[in-house]
Scaffold this active site. Sequence first.
Site, PDB file in Angstrom:
ATOM      1  N   HIS A 183      49.591-119.527 -90.098  1.00 51.98           N
ATOM      2  CA  HIS A 183      48.817-119.124 -88.913  1.00 51.98           C
ATOM      3  C   HIS A 183      47.370-119.617 -89.037  1.00 51.98           C
ATOM      4  CE1 HIS A 183      51.767-116.487 -86.937  1.00 51.98           C
ATOM      5  NE2 HIS A 183      52.186-116.226 -88.161  1.00 51.98           N
TER       6      HIS A 183
ATOM      7  N   ASP B 127      32.990-104.027 -68.508  1.00 57.73           N
ATOM      8  CA  ASP B 127      33.998-104.684 -67.678  1.00 57.73           C
ATOM      9  C   ASP B 127      33.809-104.355 -66.199  1.00 57.73           C
ATOM     10  OD1 ASP B 127      35.032-105.499 -70.106  1.00 57.73           O
ATOM     11  OD2 ASP B 127      36.556-103.934 -70.161  1.00 57.73           O
TER      12      ASP B 127
ATOM     13  N   GLY C 120      56.348-115.527 -83.358  1.00 59.07           N
ATOM     14  CA  GLY C 120      57.167-114.479 -82.754  1.00 59.07           C
ATOM     15  C   GLY C 120      57.968-113.755 -83.817  1.00 59.07           C
TER      16      GLY C 120
ATOM     17  N   GLU D  47      45.162-119.564 -86.823  1.00 57.54           N
ATOM     18  CA  GLU D  47      44.280-118.790 -85.956  1.00 57.54           C
ATOM     19  C   GLU D  47      43.684-117.556 -86.619  1.00 57.54           C
ATOM     20  OE1 GLU D  47      48.460-117.158 -85.145  1.00 57.54           O
ATOM     21  OE2 GLU D  47      47.517-119.032 -85.755  1.00 57.54           O
TER      22      GLU D  47
ATOM     23  N   LYS E 184      36.950-109.339 -74.075  1.00 56.48           N
ATOM     24  CA  LYS E 184      35.769-108.479 -74.023  1.00 56.48           C
ATOM     25  C   LYS E 184      34.481-109.223 -74.364  1.00 56.48           C
ATOM     26  CE  LYS E 184      35.764-104.447 -73.721  1.00 56.48           C
ATOM     27  NZ  LYS E 184      35.586-103.495 -72.587  1.00 56.48           N
TER      28      LYS E 184
ATOM     29  N   CYS F 164      54.290-121.162 -86.690  1.00 53.91           N
ATOM     30  CA  CYS F 164      55.245-120.203 -87.260  1.00 53.91           C
ATOM     31  C   CYS F 164      56.595-120.288 -86.537  1.00 53.91           C
ATOM     32  CB  CYS F 164      54.650-118.797 -87.232  1.00 53.91           C
ATOM     33  SG  CYS F 164      55.557-117.609 -88.267  1.00 53.91           S
ATOM     34  N   TYR F 165      56.931-119.314 -85.709  1.00 52.34           N
ATOM     35  CA  TYR F 165      58.180-119.379 -84.955  1.00 52.34           C
ATOM     36  C   TYR F 165      58.214-120.648 -84.094  1.00 52.34           C
ATOM     37  CZ  TYR F 165      61.804-117.855 -81.597  1.00 52.34           C
ATOM     38  OH  TYR F 165      62.918-117.764 -80.793  1.00 52.34           O
TER      39      TYR F 165
END
Length: 511
Positions: free
Chosen positions: A167, A226, A53, A169, A367, A80-81
């Site tokens: 991070h 979609d 964040g 990710e 997606k 992180c945060y």
Amino acid sequence: MDTVLILDFGGQYTHLIARRVRELGVYSEIMPGESSVDDVLARRPGALVLSGGPRSVFDPEAPRPDPRILEAGLPILGICYGHQLIAHIMGGAVHRSPRAEYGRTRIHVTGESALMDGVPREFSAWMSHGDVVSKLPEGFSATAVSESGLIAAAESPGRRIYSVQFHPEVAHTEHGREILRNFLFRAAGLSGGWNPGSRIPAMVEYVSREIGPEGRALCAVSGGVDSMTAAVIAHRAIGDRLHVVFVDHGLLREGEVEGVLRALDGVGIRNVHFVDASDRFLSALSGVADPEEKRLIIGRLFAEVFEDVASGISGIGYLVQGTIYPDRIESGASGRGSDRIKSHHNVAGLPEKFGLRVVEPLRDLYKDEVRAVARELGLPESVVGRHPFPGPGLAVRIEGDVTREKLAIARRANAIVEEEFVRAGLYGAVWQAFAAVMDSTWVGVKGDRRELGRVVIVRAVTSEDGMTADWFRIPHDLLATISKRISEEVPGVVMVAYAATSKPPSTIEPC
């Protein structure tokens, strides 16, 4: 099925965490970071992730988790945060560091850890922080430090709580996937086995349950994967009680109308209401230059056209929409700390006016996950593999007011870009590739005469979910071919340029 809940504290990578967890075979969902422990436990999660964040733990307005969550016995990973929150709440110390770390940073593994199992003792990770954990809570130990000597990873295996300052990710972190896998399967003991296609029966059942045995529904399709996927799922659920509405607003790509109607017929959907409203839309957009106003006008007109169609069909009580996760987040549907990027054109006002209940079978998918579902449903590759296209169509690829001249340029230039990416074998390598028409002009020379003409910007980006994107390093010969074709084949164009800015700070579409 195991579920990982990601508590969102406004981090730019929150959805990327969710994506990575799903890619590793565990279903994930995102909840507001300040959710109560009762709300969290009611979802019966197998593990929790506390996201990054932009705020400091010292900011009195900063979002914080319910502290009881840390004592609930669930496996927890702070990122992180989230790493700083765990230390701050559980009795450690966090302070502002004079050595803030941003970008790639070397990480040194200093101890044995389930999180770092199989990871080299030194690797490169992505940092983005100014605050640091200077003292760990009682019962925690540091398992990695950064090249600056700051705590980069910590854990308390007895409490099943783990945290990292970097991070894992993001693609820039080496071995980040292995670290997340270690948390999910070694530390948390989850079983995995989830894949997007496995959600099809649940989505069909959801639509059946929402609409009921006698309910009838409308579904808007635009030709994109979609809305088409949502229509097929709804058709499987309620059959011919589904009425599909396809509106040509005059802002579609070349051949889109014929392709959409052919695809709908191919999957057996019969109640198709095709409306050519192009003159109505273009008339309403005349003289309108503001991008957000254009979106709102298009959304309003969609609602009006749908109203006309709905009024002619008795017993409609539901509206099926192909809303996906990024749609909901960018429209401001997430918790505190998220900004609305742009409005989406979904038929605002129609559900309220007609008392329709909105049904969104894809609302928790990304997606690429929708594409995987679409393939299993048997949709043609011309629909499944086509690049995302905005609901407002070419209007958001035209700077300034939408004139028929600029629309003709945008339509043909977009077709050329797509054709050449296909010919080069690179269409599937990018998230989107398209052309935008600028309001500005450029002086050119054609046939030994000076000619004032339009500027076309070619844009191609790589992305995983559209939330962030990097500009595509296009081969020069491909760019040269595209530029030559647009300049020669599209009347009124004298300058072709290439957009080389990522998202952020730019958006993908220009308007």
